[in-house]
Design an enzyme around this catalytic site. Structure first.
Site: not given
Length: 223
Positions: A11, A68, A8-9
């Protein structure tokens, strides 16, 4: 093609959507109604990416990829690595005691304070002239593959994609674009930080761009 990006980032989401283009509709966790605190208890980028993707696959039964990313600084023996996003909060632990005990990870402050993270990194490097570092992103993709023409039988397919960009840590912040460590990371071959280069250039050369391009090449060949 629709696929879930386990984040939900905003950027990261916007960056990946720009790279993948209009041929693939990328959904966020919010788009599928997932508000869970997905575990990240792996000891490597690969393990964390797989863990996030597997969680969405098991709970929502849809094609998904998760990433990640770690900043690995030579003079700090590869730190902050998998702890990059919460590097400053690790200082709240007593000299990092018990960091190898995965149970302690649940007690860490999970807020991603970029300013605090950069401050700690610059403070630890100090006047060290060895500023070499690299950003590394690993993307884990999980998809269903039909092995029967009617779709009645399928198997789970998993793939990993890696992107690396070499560079160095600057001695001070510079630039207002990007996020995370972008203001203090200068990629090799450039005289500006990621935060100075802007999204258009960064999305062509960054670690995430390189990993996502490998993902895109794989997916677009299967549309």
């Amino acid at each position: 093609m629709k696929i879930v990006f386990a984040t939900n980032n905003q950027h990261k989401l916007e960056e990946v959507r720009q790279i993948l283009g209009n041929s693939i509709e990328v959904l966020s966790l919010n788009d599928i109604g997932c508000n869970a605190d997905i575990p990240e208890t792996g000891t490597t980028l690969e393990e964390n990416a797989r863990q996030k993707a597997e969680y969405i696959w098991q709970h929502y039964h849809c094609s998904v990829f998760a990433d990640d990313t770690g900043l690995e600084v030579n003079a700090l023996n590869g730190a902050p690595g998998i702890y990059s996003a919460r590097y400053a909060s690790l200082e709240n632990l007593d000299k990092l005691e018990g960091l190898d005990n995965l149970d302690n990870l649940a007690n860490l402050d999970k807020s991603h304070d970029s300013e605090a993270n950069m401050s700690r990194l610059l403070r630890e490097l100090g006047e060290n002239n060895n500023r070499k570092a690299r950003f590394r992103t690993v993307i884990a993709l999980i998809q269903k593959k039909d092995i029967c023409p009617c779709g009645c039988t399928s198997i789970k397919q998993e793939h990993l994609f890696e992107g690396i960009v070499e560079g160095e840590i600057t001695r001070a912040r510079s630039g207002s674009h990007g996020f995370g460590y972008d203001p203090i990371f200068r990629p090799d071959g450039y005289d500006m930080t990621f935060a100075e280069l802007g999204e258009e250039v960064k999305n062509q050369i960054s670690h995430r761009a390189r990993a996502t391009q490998k993902l895109a090449d794989y997916l677009l060949n299967r549309i």
